[in-house]
Every structure is written in C-alpha cells, then in structure tokens.
Design a protein around this motif. Structure first.
Motif, PDB file in Angstrom:
ATOM      1  N   LEU A   1       0.824  -1.202   0.000  1.00  0.00           N
ATOM      2  CA  LEU A   1       0.000   0.000   0.000  1.00  0.00           C
ATOM      3  C   LEU A   1       0.862   1.257   0.000  1.00  0.00           C
ATOM      4  CD1 LEU A   1      -2.944   0.980   0.122  1.00  0.00           C
ATOM      5  CD2 LEU A   1      -2.749   1.026   2.608  1.00  0.00           C
ATOM      6  N   ALA A   2       1.987   1.198   0.725  1.00  0.00           N
ATOM      7  CA  ALA A   2       2.891   2.348   0.784  1.00  0.00           C
ATOM      8  C   ALA A   2       3.756   2.475  -0.464  1.00  0.00           C
ATOM      9  CB  ALA A   2       3.784   2.240   2.017  1.00  0.00           C
ATOM     10  N   ASN A   3       3.846   1.389  -1.235  1.00  0.00           N
ATOM     11  CA  ASN A   3       4.669   1.395  -2.450  1.00  0.00           C
ATOM     12  C   ASN A   3       3.854   0.954  -3.666  1.00  0.00           C
ATOM     13  OD1 ASN A   3       7.616   1.823  -1.309  1.00  0.00           O
ATOM     14  ND2 ASN A   3       6.645   0.291   0.011  1.00  0.00           N
ATOM     15  N   GLY A   4       2.662   1.536  -3.769  1.00  0.00           N
ATOM     16  CA  GLY A   4       1.778   1.173  -4.876  1.00  0.00           C
ATOM     17  C   GLY A   4       2.365   1.487  -6.242  1.00  0.00           C
ATOM     18  N   TRP A   5       3.354   2.366  -6.278  1.00  0.00           N
ATOM     19  CA  TRP A   5       3.986   2.709  -7.549  1.00  0.00           C
ATOM     20  C   TRP A   5       4.643   1.490  -8.192  1.00  0.00           C
ATOM     21  CZ3 TRP A   5       9.170   1.696  -7.754  1.00  0.00           C
ATOM     22  CH2 TRP A   5       9.844   1.571  -6.540  1.00  0.00           C
ATOM     23  N   LEU A   6       4.991   0.479  -7.374  1.00  0.00           N
ATOM     24  CA  LEU A   6       5.607  -0.727  -7.930  1.00  0.00           C
ATOM     25  C   LEU A   6       4.660  -1.432  -8.904  1.00  0.00           C
ATOM     26  CD1 LEU A   6       7.325  -2.217  -4.749  1.00  0.00           C
ATOM     27  CD2 LEU A   6       8.482  -1.433  -6.834  1.00  0.00           C
ATOM     28  N   ILE A   7       3.358  -1.443  -8.566  1.00  0.00           N
ATOM     29  CA  ILE A   7       2.376  -2.070  -9.449  1.00  0.00           C
ATOM     30  C   ILE A   7       2.286  -1.289 -10.754  1.00  0.00           C
ATOM     31  CG2 ILE A   7      -0.054  -2.658  -9.730  1.00  0.00           C
ATOM     32  CD1 ILE A   7      -0.200  -3.103  -6.722  1.00  0.00           C
ATOM     33  N   GLY A   8       2.240   0.030 -10.652  1.00  0.00           N
ATOM     34  CA  GLY A   8       2.186   0.847 -11.867  1.00  0.00           C
ATOM     35  C   GLY A   8       3.403   0.653 -12.743  1.00  0.00           C
ATOM     36  N   ALA A   9       4.584   0.630 -12.124  1.00  0.00           N
ATOM     37  CA  ALA A   9       5.814   0.440 -12.891  1.00  0.00           C
ATOM     38  C   ALA A   9       5.836  -0.931 -13.559  1.00  0.00           C
ATOM     39  CB  ALA A   9       7.034   0.591 -11.978  1.00  0.00           C
ATOM     40  N   ALA A  10       5.330  -1.951 -12.853  1.00  0.00           N
ATOM     41  CA  ALA A  10       5.308  -3.300 -13.418  1.00  0.00           C
ATOM     42  C   ALA A  10       4.365  -3.388 -14.614  1.00  0.00           C
ATOM     43  CB  ALA A  10       4.886  -4.304 -12.340  1.00  0.00           C
ATOM     44  N   ILE A  11       3.199  -2.729 -14.525  1.00  0.00           N
ATOM     45  CA  ILE A  11       2.240  -2.752 -15.638  1.00  0.00           C
ATOM     46  C   ILE A  11       2.810  -2.033 -16.852  1.00  0.00           C
ATOM     47  CG2 ILE A  11      -0.007  -1.901 -16.408  1.00  0.00           C
ATOM     48  CD1 ILE A  11      -1.042  -2.426 -13.588  1.00  0.00           C
ATOM     49  N   VAL A  12       3.472  -0.892 -16.621  1.00  0.00           N
ATOM     50  CA  VAL A  12       4.079  -0.150 -17.738  1.00  0.00           C
ATOM     51  C   VAL A  12       5.185  -0.978 -18.387  1.00  0.00           C
ATOM     52  CG1 VAL A  12       5.402   1.901 -18.356  1.00  0.00           C
ATOM     53  CG2 VAL A  12       3.491   2.100 -16.758  1.00  0.00           C
ATOM     54  N   ALA A  13       6.012  -1.642 -17.565  1.00  0.00           N
ATOM     55  CA  ALA A  13       7.077  -2.490 -18.109  1.00  0.00           C
ATOM     56  C   ALA A  13       6.506  -3.666 -18.893  1.00  0.00           C
ATOM     57  CB  ALA A  13       7.970  -2.995 -16.965  1.00  0.00           C
ATOM     58  N   LEU A  14       5.427  -4.268 -18.369  1.00  0.00           N
ATOM     59  CA  LEU A  14       4.783  -5.385 -19.065  1.00  0.00           C
ATOM     60  C   LEU A  14       4.266  -4.952 -20.430  1.00  0.00           C
ATOM     61  CD1 LEU A  14       3.600  -8.267 -19.101  1.00  0.00           C
ATOM     62  CD2 LEU A  14       1.577  -7.340 -17.934  1.00  0.00           C
ATOM     63  N   ALA A  15       3.638  -3.779 -20.476  1.00  0.00           N
ATOM     64  CA  ALA A  15       3.135  -3.264 -21.750  1.00  0.00           C
ATOM     65  C   ALA A  15       4.282  -3.035 -22.734  1.00  0.00           C
ATOM     66  CB  ALA A  15       2.351  -1.972 -21.523  1.00  0.00           C
ATOM     67  N   GLY A  16       5.416  -2.548 -22.229  1.00  0.00           N
ATOM     68  CA  GLY A  16       6.570  -2.327 -23.095  1.00  0.00           C
ATOM     69  C   GLY A  16       7.162  -3.619 -23.616  1.00  0.00           C
TER      70      GLY A  16
ATOM     71  N   SER B   1       8.964   2.991 -17.281  1.00  0.00           N
ATOM     72  CA  SER B   1       8.916   2.154 -16.086  1.00  0.00           C
ATOM     73  C   SER B   1      10.189   2.318 -15.251  1.00  0.00           C
ATOM     74  CB  SER B   1       8.736   0.685 -16.484  1.00  0.00           C
ATOM     75  OG  SER B   1       8.778  -0.163 -15.358  1.00  0.00           O
ATOM     76  N   ALA B   2      11.338   2.322 -15.917  1.00  0.00           N
ATOM     77  CA  ALA B   2      12.610   2.496 -15.207  1.00  0.00           C
ATOM     78  C   ALA B   2      12.668   3.861 -14.537  1.00  0.00           C
ATOM     79  CB  ALA B   2      13.773   2.333 -16.186  1.00  0.00           C
ATOM     80  N   TRP B   3      12.164   4.883 -15.206  1.00  0.00           N
ATOM     81  CA  TRP B   3      12.154   6.234 -14.639  1.00  0.00           C
ATOM     82  C   TRP B   3      11.288   6.288 -13.387  1.00  0.00           C
ATOM     83  CZ3 TRP B   3       8.167   9.880 -14.058  1.00  0.00           C
ATOM     84  CH2 TRP B   3       8.602  11.159 -13.677  1.00  0.00           C
ATOM     85  N   ILE B   4      10.152   5.582 -13.400  1.00  0.00           N
ATOM     86  CA  ILE B   4       9.285   5.532 -12.221  1.00  0.00           C
ATOM     87  C   ILE B   4      10.041   4.914 -11.044  1.00  0.00           C
ATOM     88  CG2 ILE B   4       7.206   4.476 -11.241  1.00  0.00           C
ATOM     89  CD1 ILE B   4       5.949   4.629 -14.042  1.00  0.00           C
ATOM     90  N   VAL B   5      10.753   3.817 -11.319  1.00  0.00           N
ATOM     91  CA  VAL B   5      11.503   3.137 -10.264  1.00  0.00           C
ATOM     92  C   VAL B   5      12.596   4.049  -9.717  1.00  0.00           C
ATOM     93  CG1 VAL B   5      13.031   1.200  -9.743  1.00  0.00           C
ATOM     94  CG2 VAL B   5      11.006   0.839 -11.169  1.00  0.00           C
ATOM     95  N   VAL B   6      13.379   4.640 -10.610  1.00  0.00           N
ATOM     96  CA  VAL B   6      14.501   5.507 -10.194  1.00  0.00           C
ATOM     97  C   VAL B   6      13.981   6.691  -9.398  1.00  0.00           C
ATOM     98  CG1 VAL B   6      16.297   7.068 -11.023  1.00  0.00           C
ATOM     99  CG2 VAL B   6      16.016   4.805 -12.078  1.00  0.00           C
ATOM    100  N   GLN B   7      12.896   7.268  -9.855  1.00  0.00           N
ATOM    101  CA  GLN B   7      12.338   8.438  -9.177  1.00  0.00           C
ATOM    102  C   GLN B   7      11.934   8.117  -7.742  1.00  0.00           C
ATOM    103  OE1 GLN B   7       8.433   9.803 -10.452  1.00  0.00           O
ATOM    104  NE2 GLN B   7       9.095  11.929 -10.326  1.00  0.00           N
ATOM    105  N   HIS B   8      11.283   6.980  -7.532  1.00  0.00           N
ATOM    106  CA  HIS B   8      10.826   6.636  -6.193  1.00  0.00           C
ATOM    107  C   HIS B   8      11.960   6.135  -5.294  1.00  0.00           C
ATOM    108  CE1 HIS B   8       6.838   6.848  -8.092  1.00  0.00           C
ATOM    109  NE2 HIS B   8       6.376   7.018  -6.871  1.00  0.00           N
ATOM    110  N   VAL B   9      12.911   5.414  -5.880  1.00  0.00           N
ATOM    111  CA  VAL B   9      14.043   4.932  -5.093  1.00  0.00           C
ATOM    112  C   VAL B   9      14.887   6.110  -4.612  1.00  0.00           C
ATOM    113  CG1 VAL B   9      16.232   3.656  -5.193  1.00  0.00           C
ATOM    114  CG2 VAL B   9      14.133   2.653  -6.131  1.00  0.00           C
ATOM    115  N   SER B  10      15.068   7.088  -5.481  1.00  0.00           N
ATOM    116  CA  SER B  10      15.886   8.251  -5.113  1.00  0.00           C
ATOM    117  C   SER B  10      15.224   9.109  -4.035  1.00  0.00           C
ATOM    118  CB  SER B  10      16.150   9.115  -6.355  1.00  0.00           C
ATOM    119  OG  SER B  10      14.937   9.636  -6.874  1.00  0.00           O
ATOM    120  N   MET B  11      13.885   9.022  -3.958  1.00  0.00           N
ATOM    121  CA  MET B  11      13.161   9.790  -2.953  1.00  0.00           C
ATOM    122  C   MET B  11      13.086   9.063  -1.612  1.00  0.00           C
ATOM    123  SD  MET B  11      10.015  11.174  -5.314  1.00  0.00           S
ATOM    124  CE  MET B  11       9.126  11.784  -3.880  1.00  0.00           C
ATOM    125  N   ALA B  12      13.426   7.744  -1.622  1.00  0.00           N
ATOM    126  CA  ALA B  12      13.324   6.949  -0.385  1.00  0.00           C
ATOM    127  C   ALA B  12      14.387   7.347   0.630  1.00  0.00           C
ATOM    128  CB  ALA B  12      13.453   5.486  -0.737  1.00  0.00           C
TER     129      ALA B  12
END
Length: 265
Positions: A140-155, A254-265
């Motif tokens: 729930l706190a890292n819901g962006w992971l689901i979004g990043a996974a769906i975008v990567a799957l589509a790619g 998808s990679a940008w989403i991951v990098v953006q959230h990891v860098s903010m952690a």
C-alpha cells in the motif's frame, strides 16, 4: 464473393458514432458524475449509495452494471475505429443480402462482446490488486511498484511474437473474413466473426489497455492517446514500425518511475 463499391454513408455514420462516444466520455468526465469513470467506493457515489443501503445485495449488480456501461463506452470510442476496415470490408461483401444490416450489427456486437469479456477479467484483476494492497501495508505504501510493473509489461509485450501474430490478423481484414465466414449460417457466423476478430484485437492490444488501470480508467486524454496508437498500429502501412520504439519508451518510463521513487526513499 463479389465486393461492392464503398458506401458514401457508412464511413460518415461510423465517424459520427465514434465522435458521439468520445463526446459522451468527455461530458461524463467533465460532469458531476465523473467518479463513475474512476475507481471509487460505490457506496459513496450519488444515488447509488442510497440504493445499496436500501436494497440488500444491490451493491455488486450496480457496480457491475456501471463498470460495464463505462467500459463499453470506452471500447466504442477507442477500439471501434481500429476495426473500421473489418466492418467496412464485411459490409461491402454482404451488401447484396437482404439481412445485411442485421449481419453488420451482429459483427459489431460480437466484437464488443470479446472486449467486454476482457473488461470483466481486467476489472477483476484490478480489484484483486487493490484488495491485496489494502491487506499489505508495504504494498500500500509502495503502490507505484504495481504501476511500474504494468508499464514495463506493456513495453515488453510490444516485442512478443504473440503481439505480432495478433497484429497481422488485425491488419488483414479481407483475409480474416474469408477465413472465418462462409455465409451458410449467416447470423451465427457474423457474430462469431466479430468475436474472433475481437479476440485477436484483445491479443494485440490488451497490454496497452492495462495502462488504463495504471494511469486511471477515467482519463480521456490517455484514452485518446492509446486509441490513436492502436489505430495507427492496425490501420496504417507504417503502423507496424511504431511497435518497438513504443516498447522501448514504455520500458524507459517504467525504469524512470523506479529511479524516481528509489531516489526519494
């Protein structure tokens, strides 16, 4: 099977139908009931909440009905234009039949049915993900992971052989019709032809459609963008060439989403 000339009315009527669907979506999204297009608690929606509280067991049927109406409107706006070559070719091939209007209607209904079944599966999957997230504080706190996974799957799906096999079927409407329609049991075959073509269309576009759930099912702007991409892939000679660049762009996103959230952690 003799092909008749193009009708002067069919294309304008089809454009008018598609435009009406887009206008209805825009008006719906801009109006006071915009939440019907988005994920929301059904008991909080105007009018629906009162019915759900007054009638035991009414929540699920109402939710399913509203989801279905919204989804079919989206399909009419986004996917019918991508299948116009099929509908127009079939109309010309059956124009000498007395029941030609019924046959084209059954073709469209069959096509919409395939996408409706996909919509039910996609909404069930989306609901399962939300329930899983509700039960997992980490997810729930890292819901962006689901979004990043769906975008990567589509790619990644843009590079798959299944994607290209389904796309080939969608790009050859005349060959598809001659391979699936004999006209012996015309009404039944017309419906099944629409279902079959819709199934290949789902096979071609399902991953891109899942992006709707990643970015919001009620975003008319996203619907326009995705609809234009899918129409170009199917209906233009250069459409096939956009698949790989689109896949690379989605994977990079998808990679940008991951990098953006990891860098903010």
């Amino acid at each position: 099977m003799k092909m008749r000339p193009r009708s002067r009315l069919f294309a304008p009527l089809f454009v008018a139908l598609t435009a009406s669907a887009w206008i209805a979506l825009w008006a719906w999204d801009a109006g006071p009931y915009a939440r019907y297009l988005h994920r929301a608690s059904w008991t909080e929606l105007p009018g629906v909440g009162a019915i759900c509280r007054a009638v035991p067991g009414a929540s699920l049927p109402l939710a399913a009905s509203l989801h279905s109406v919204a989804w079919l409107l989206m399909i009419a706006a986004m996917m019918l234009p991508t299948a116009f070559p099929l509908f127009d070719t079939f109309r010309r091939m059956t124009s000498a039949r007395e029941e030609r209007r019924t046959l084209i209607a059954l073709l469209i209904v069959g096509y919409a049915m395939a996408w409706t079944l996909f919509g039910l599966i996609a909404h069930a999957f989306d609901e399962a993900l939300h329930r899983l997230a509700d039960q997992s504080p980490t997810l729930l706190a890292n819901g962006w992971l689901i979004g990043a996974a769906i975008v990567a799957l589509a790619g990644l799906y843009q590079f798959s052989s299944l994607k290209h096999r389904c796309l080939d079927k969608c790009r050859s409407p005349l060959m598809f019709i001659t391979g699936h329609w004999r006209g012996l049991s015309a009404r039944r075959e017309s419906f099944l032809l629409g279902m079959s073509h819709g199934a290949f269309c789902v096979g071609c576009c399902w991953a891109l459609m899942l992006l709707m759930f990643a970015v919001g099912t009620g975003s008319v702007g996203w619907m326009l963008a995705l609809g234009a991409i899918m129409a170009a892939e199917k209906n233009f000679s250069w459409g096939r060439s956009i698949g790989k660049p689109l896949g690379i762009a989605l994977i990079a996103w998808s990679a940008w989403i991951v990098v953006q959230h990891v860098s903010m952690a």
